[in-house]
Design a protein around this motif. Structure first.
Motif, short mmCIF file in Angstrom:
data_model
loop_
_atom_site.label_atom_id
_atom_site.label_comp_id
_atom_site.label_asym_id
_atom_site.label_seq_id
_atom_site.Cartn_x
_atom_site.Cartn_y
_atom_site.Cartn_z
N THR A 8 0.82 -1.22 0.00
CA THR A 8 0.00 0.00 0.00
C THR A 8 0.85 1.26 0.00
OG1 THR A 8 -0.14 0.23 2.41
CG2 THR A 8 -1.77 -1.20 1.35
N GLY A 9 2.10 1.18 0.41
CA GLY A 9 2.92 2.36 0.54
C GLY A 9 2.70 3.12 1.83
N GLU A 10 1.82 2.61 2.72
CA GLU A 10 1.56 3.24 4.01
C GLU A 10 1.95 2.29 5.14
OE1 GLU A 10 -2.31 6.02 2.94
OE2 GLU A 10 -2.57 4.24 4.18
N LYS A 11 2.27 2.86 6.28
CA LYS A 11 2.56 2.05 7.45
C LYS A 11 1.33 1.23 7.84
CE LYS A 11 6.80 3.14 8.84
NZ LYS A 11 7.85 2.14 9.08
N GLY A 12 1.58 0.04 8.35
CA GLY A 12 0.49 -0.77 8.87
C GLY A 12 0.08 -0.32 10.26
N TYR A 13 -0.86 -1.05 10.87
CA TYR A 13 -1.34 -0.68 12.19
C TYR A 13 -1.68 -1.91 13.04
CZ TYR A 13 -5.82 -1.62 9.87
OH TYR A 13 -6.84 -2.22 9.16
N PHE A 14 -1.17 -3.07 12.64
CA PHE A 14 -1.55 -4.31 13.32
C PHE A 14 -0.77 -4.56 14.60
CE2 PHE A 14 -2.09 -5.14 8.65
CZ PHE A 14 -3.46 -4.94 8.63
N THR A 69 -20.26 6.46 9.77
CA THR A 69 -21.22 5.53 10.38
C THR A 69 -22.41 6.32 10.89
OG1 THR A 69 -20.57 5.63 12.74
CG2 THR A 69 -19.20 4.27 11.29
N ASP A 70 -23.50 5.64 11.11
CA ASP A 70 -24.63 6.22 11.82
C ASP A 70 -25.34 5.10 12.56
OD1 ASP A 70 -26.08 4.85 9.89
OD2 ASP A 70 -26.61 6.63 8.76
N GLY A 71 -26.27 5.48 13.40
CA GLY A 71 -26.99 4.48 14.19
C GLY A 71 -27.52 5.09 15.45
N TYR A 72 -28.01 4.24 16.34
CA TYR A 72 -28.60 4.73 17.58
C TYR A 72 -27.55 5.41 18.45
CZ TYR A 72 -30.66 4.73 22.25
OH TYR A 72 -31.11 5.10 23.49
N ASP A 73 -26.36 4.79 18.57
CA ASP A 73 -25.33 5.35 19.44
C ASP A 73 -23.96 4.91 18.95
OD1 ASP A 73 -23.84 6.46 21.43
OD2 ASP A 73 -24.89 5.52 23.09
N ASN A 74 -23.25 5.79 18.24
CA ASN A 74 -21.88 5.56 17.80
C ASN A 74 -21.05 6.70 18.37
OD1 ASN A 74 -21.93 3.51 15.11
ND2 ASN A 74 -23.85 4.52 15.60
N GLU A 75 -20.06 6.40 19.22
CA GLU A 75 -19.34 7.45 19.93
C GLU A 75 -17.87 7.11 20.07
OE1 GLU A 75 -21.29 9.37 23.39
OE2 GLU A 75 -22.74 7.72 23.27
N GLY A 76 -17.10 8.13 20.51
CA GLY A 76 -15.74 7.95 20.96
C GLY A 76 -14.74 7.48 19.93
N PRO A 77 -14.55 8.16 18.79
CA PRO A 77 -13.60 7.68 17.79
C PRO A 77 -12.15 7.79 18.26
CG PRO A 77 -14.37 9.88 17.22
CD PRO A 77 -15.19 9.44 18.39
N THR A 78 -11.32 6.86 17.80
CA THR A 78 -9.88 6.89 18.02
C THR A 78 -9.20 6.40 16.75
OG1 THR A 78 -8.05 6.13 19.42
CG2 THR A 78 -9.85 4.59 19.07
N TRP A 79 -8.07 7.00 16.40
CA TRP A 79 -7.40 6.71 15.14
C TRP A 79 -6.36 5.61 15.27
CZ3 TRP A 79 -8.67 8.91 10.51
CH2 TRP A 79 -9.39 10.10 10.51
N ALA A 80 -6.26 4.75 14.26
CA ALA A 80 -5.09 3.90 14.09
C ALA A 80 -3.90 4.79 13.81
CB ALA A 80 -5.30 2.91 12.94
N PRO A 81 -2.68 4.35 14.15
CA PRO A 81 -1.52 5.22 13.99
C PRO A 81 -1.20 5.63 12.56
CG PRO A 81 -0.86 3.01 14.67
CD PRO A 81 -2.33 3.08 14.83
#
Length: 451
Positions: free
Chosen positions: A174-180, A390-402
């Motif tokens: 992909t040319g990008e760093k992984g996150y696993f 995303t959407d739905g009844y309750d989707n909260e608190g996002p955090t990013w992969a590095p």
């Protein structure tokens, strides 16, 4: 051949002074192929067609059990598939016998399967009690080796080796760093609704190796990773008073960095790891402060008759994004990291909350509430390009992969017996997947790469 040494850091708290470092040695087994091998996934399209890839079971060697070789290849396969960028083929379709990475595959037997890339690997027991895991990545159509590596480690670290191999394959294609090769810290929730015990837990990004960091005797919220160390900050409620802690994940040592008579929300590290920015409540208002971790000096950043909370630094440390109701309802604002005038960047219908800056600096993720729904969205720092993932009844608190490519969040479907669970989604919005946890889970925070 290049070689370097990495340290594997365990996350289980240990007695003070106990060493948790195990050596991992990695060597490059052949450099990237010449320019003729141009196999690559284009991750910048609106939607991505997953690349077909063949990952046969790794070959065993020495006294290494066959199960270990199978487990390594299965984790690599699962990591790449979960990214949404790769489509591992069903092993039952393979007609060529599995070969060790030292043997060049018979590519004529692989081309009819329409796979574009092939991974060959082996796990061998060494005479000193360690294992050696090696792999090679091949371009099936050109017959070229794209990359290859080998690792030596304690057998207990086989899962981490698998994640590192998956990261290497991901980056090459992909040319990008992984996150696993990362961890997730989150709030584990157990018990009946309304009477749940909340404790900090940590796990691998795929849900494996869950360990508990607090006992559940105090309410814990908003765990956040340091950008530089295996260290987290979080807030805990004890005796009706909020405390902010630092927890070193290598030693298990916990340090109190502040007792606050008023509510403390959302402690989050600065990019240099030397400062925490947080929100303190005073009466009906809340303002933003920074806390210098060396001097313990508290500095006020905002002074407004409103609720300013959920601050997050930009990757370069120059700006802070936060949510505030100073305009009438919750919206997103930017200001200098030293305080001063704030600029509103969100103008859509509904309320915006819990902003978090992408590690790449190009986007800010947030939670949006509108029409009785909660969704996870992204917006550019200048306020343009807003879109919901995303959407739905309750989707909260996002955090990013590095690598800034994937987000994790928590979702509660609602209902008398329901509870929050962790989910991930990539920037296309199409690759939503639940992340397994032993019980209900909320407020995830993604670690930097471990290696």
């Amino acid at each position: 051949m290049r070689s370097s040494e990495l340290n594997l850091t365990a996350t289980r708290p240990a007695k003070r002074g106990a060493s948790l470092l195990a050596a991992l040695i990695v060597a490059v087994v052949g450099m990237t192929a010449p320019a003729m091998a141009q196999l690559k996934v284009d991750v910048n399209k609106g939607t991505v067609q997953p690349m077909p890839i063949a990952i046969p079971t790794f070959v065993g060697g020495g006294n290494a059990p066959d199960e270990l070789s199978q487990n390594v290849s299965q984790v690599i396969t699962a990591d790449l598939k979960r990214s949404g960028l790769f489509a591992p083929l069903n092993p039952q379709s393979f007609v060529d016998p599995v070969v060790p990475p030292s043997t060049t595959p018979n590519f004529t037997n692989w081309r009819p399967l329409n796979a574009q890339a092939l991974v060959s690997g082996q796990v061998t027991a060494t005479g000193d009690g360690r294992i050696m895991a090696q792999y090679r990545l091949w371009d099936i159509y050109s017959g070229q080796q794209l990359t290859g590596q080998q690792f030596f480690a304690n057998p207990a670290n086989w899962r981490r080796i698998s994640h590192i191999i998956a990261d290497s394959i991901y980056e090459r294609l992909t040319g990008e760093k992984g996150y696993f090769d990362t961890h997730i810290v989150y709030v584990d929730e157990s018990g009946g609704k309304g009477q749940r015990t909340k404790r900090l837990a940590i796990m691998d990004q795929d849900g494996a190796n869950v360990r508990y960091l607090t006992s559940g005797d105090a309410l814990v919220v908003t765990p956040r990773f340091s950008p530089l160390r295996q260290e987290i900050t979080y807030a805990a409620l004890n005796n009706d008073q909020w405390h902010v802690y630092l927890l070193n994940l290598e030693s298990g040592q916990r340090e109190l960095i502040g007792n606050f008579p008023n509510m403390a929300f959302s402690p989050r590290f600065s990019p240099d790891g030397q400062t925490v920015v947080l929100s303190l409540q005073n009466g009906g208002n809340a303002n933003l402060y920074t806390l210098d971790l060396r001097t313990r000096q508290l500095t006020r950043l905002t002074d407004s008759p409103s609720i300013d909370t959920a601050p997050c630094y930009s990757p370069d440390g120059r700006q802070i994004v936060f949510e505030s109701d100073r305009g009438g309802n919750q919206q997103l604002y930017l200001m200098s990291a030293s305080g001063g005038a704030a600029k509103r960047i969100s103008f859509g219908q509904g309320r915006y909350a819990s902003p978090v800056w992408s590690p790449r600096g190009d986007l800010i993720a947030y939670t949006k509430q509108a029409g009785g729904q909660f969704g996870i969205g992204v917006i550019k720092p200048d306020g343009s390009g807003e879109r919901l993932l995303t959407d739905g009844y309750d989707n909260e608190g996002p955090t990013w992969a590095p690598n800034g490519r994937v987000l994790m969040f928590f979702r509660d479907p609602g209902g008398a017996n329901s509870g929050p669970k962790l989910w991930s989604v990539d920037l296309t919005g199409y690759n939503q997947q639940q992340v397994p946890t032993p019980s209900y889970a909320s407020d995830p925070a993604w670690s930097p790469l471990l290696n």
